[in-house]
Design a protein around this motif. Structure first.
Motif, PDB file in Angstrom:
ATOM      1  N   SER A   1       0.849  -1.113   0.117  1.00 42.21           N
ATOM      2  CA  SER A   1       0.000   0.029  -0.035  1.00 42.21           C
ATOM      3  C   SER A   1       0.807   1.387   0.042  1.00 42.21           C
ATOM      4  CB  SER A   1      -1.079   0.022   1.196  1.00 42.21           C
ATOM      5  OG  SER A   1      -1.850  -1.177   1.210  1.00 42.21           O
TER       6      SER A   1
ATOM      7  N   ASN B   1      -5.572   8.744   3.923  1.00 46.50           N
ATOM      8  CA  ASN B   1      -6.881   8.021   3.263  1.00 46.50           C
ATOM      9  C   ASN B   1      -6.460   7.034   2.369  1.00 46.50           C
ATOM     10  OD1 ASN B   1      -8.485   9.615   4.879  1.00 46.50           O
ATOM     11  ND2 ASN B   1      -8.711  11.316   3.378  1.00 46.50           N
TER      12      ASN B   1
ATOM     13  N   ASN C   1      -5.540   3.906   3.934  1.00 48.14           N
ATOM     14  CA  ASN C   1      -6.826   3.152   4.429  1.00 48.14           C
ATOM     15  C   ASN C   1      -7.419   2.665   3.616  1.00 48.14           C
ATOM     16  OD1 ASN C   1      -8.636   2.516   6.632  1.00 48.14           O
ATOM     17  ND2 ASN C   1      -9.404   4.771   6.607  1.00 48.14           N
ATOM     18  N   ASN C   2      -8.064   3.308   2.333  1.00 54.35           N
ATOM     19  CA  ASN C   2      -8.748   2.704   1.424  1.00 54.35           C
ATOM     20  C   ASN C   2      -8.253   1.566   0.702  1.00 54.35           C
ATOM     21  OD1 ASN C   2     -10.890   4.559   1.513  1.00 54.35           O
ATOM     22  ND2 ASN C   2      -9.858   6.152  -0.208  1.00 54.35           N
TER      23      ASN C   2
ATOM     24  N   ARG D   1      -8.584  -1.575   3.406  1.00 57.00           N
ATOM     25  CA  ARG D   1      -9.792  -2.019   3.355  1.00 57.00           C
ATOM     26  C   ARG D   1     -10.202  -2.871   2.391  1.00 57.00           C
ATOM     27  NH1 ARG D   1     -13.518   3.050   5.402  1.00 57.00           N
ATOM     28  NH2 ARG D   1     -12.759   2.972   7.756  1.00 57.00           N
ATOM     29  N   LYS D   2      -9.804  -2.437   1.282  1.00 59.54           N
ATOM     30  CA  LYS D   2     -10.004  -3.292  -0.146  1.00 59.54           C
ATOM     31  C   LYS D   2      -9.364  -4.592  -0.025  1.00 59.54           C
ATOM     32  CE  LYS D   2     -10.742   0.497  -3.441  1.00 59.54           C
ATOM     33  NZ  LYS D   2     -10.327   1.283  -4.452  1.00 59.54           N
ATOM     34  N   LYS D   3      -8.401  -4.513   0.486  1.00 59.33           N
ATOM     35  CA  LYS D   3      -7.684  -6.025   0.378  1.00 59.33           C
ATOM     36  C   LYS D   3      -8.211  -6.705   1.606  1.00 59.33           C
ATOM     37  CE  LYS D   3      -3.132  -4.475  -1.247  1.00 59.33           C
ATOM     38  NZ  LYS D   3      -1.848  -4.264  -1.198  1.00 59.33           N
ATOM     39  N   GLU D   4      -8.641  -6.267   2.877  1.00 57.28           N
ATOM     40  CA  GLU D   4      -9.553  -7.023   3.858  1.00 57.28           C
ATOM     41  C   GLU D   4     -10.695  -7.765   2.961  1.00 57.28           C
ATOM     42  OE1 GLU D   4      -9.880  -4.725   7.266  1.00 57.28           O
ATOM     43  OE2 GLU D   4      -7.674  -4.552   7.577  1.00 57.28           O
ATOM     44  N   GLU D   5     -11.413  -6.843   2.317  1.00 57.79           N
ATOM     45  CA  GLU D   5     -12.609  -7.506   1.801  1.00 57.79           C
ATOM     46  C   GLU D   5     -12.469  -8.473   0.722  1.00 57.79           C
ATOM     47  OE1 GLU D   5     -14.425  -3.860   0.294  1.00 57.79           O
ATOM     48  OE2 GLU D   5     -14.920  -3.069   2.250  1.00 57.79           O
TER      49      GLU D   5
END
Length: 196
Positions: free
Chosen positions: A140, A185, A188-189, A192-196
């Motif tokens: 990231s 930001n 963070n984005n 989050r995308k990788k976690e989903e």
């Protein structure tokens, strides 16, 4: 002589409407043309009438040429101005607009500032990427712009203040704060995308 003047006055009075036409007024304002018309009124021979007619035709052609050229100048100047404005507006640089629909990185942030790189390397010493063990966070961070990464390294590794960073990078503290917020930001984005 008085009789001649009266005859001329009567002619102009009878043809008042035609005489007030701007083209005829300009024709009669020339003393030579006025003399020809007066001569044709007093002595209405075919030759005198023909001289007035030829003189008027020549005058009318000149008026049309002048009108045509003045219109050309006017409309060419309008077209030139429109083209100049269109070209000027077409070549505007919009650097603060986000590159993606989400906003995030701007074109201005993508432009590398080579003047500050050596100064930055002297200050930072160790790099932020060298201290990251989490592979997702490392990937990231690598997606950030050079400037965003520099700011994060200065804040979290070197522990410099926003004002100090602004002085080093020769910009305003508000700009540094905005770049810092955008970098966080974006991180963070991405995470989050990788976690989903």
């Amino acid at each position: 002589m008085e009789k001649d003047n009266q005859k001329i006055e009567e002619f102009f009075y009878r043809n008042n409407k035609q005489v007030n036409n701007p083209i005829i007024k300009s024709f009669l304002s020339d003393s030579k043309n006025l003399y020809l018309v007066q001569k044709a009124i007093l002595y209405p021979t075919d030759r005198n009438k023909k001289l007035v007619d030829e003189s008027f035709q020549s005058h009318y052609k000149n008026v049309r040429k002048i009108k045509y050229v003045s219109n050309l100048i006017y409309f060419f100047s309008l077209d030139f101005d429109k083209k100049r404005r269109r070209l000027q507006n077409r070549t505007l640089l919009i650097l603060d607009k986000g590159l993606s629909e989400e906003g995030g990185t701007t074109a201005k942030e993508q432009i590398e500032d080579a003047s500050n790189e050596k100064e930055f390397e002297n200050i930072v010493g160790e790099r932020l990427l060298d201290n990251i063990e989490d592979e997702q966070l490392l990937k990231s961070l690598q997606k950030l712009t050079v400037k965003q990464l520099q700011i994060l390294e200065m804040i979290y590794v070197k522990e410099l203040s926003i004002k100090e960073i602004a002085q080093i990078l020769q910009t305003t503290p508000q700009n540094i704060s905005n770049l810092h917020r955008k970098a966080l930001n974006k991180l963070n984005n991405t995470l989050r995308k990788k976690e989903e």
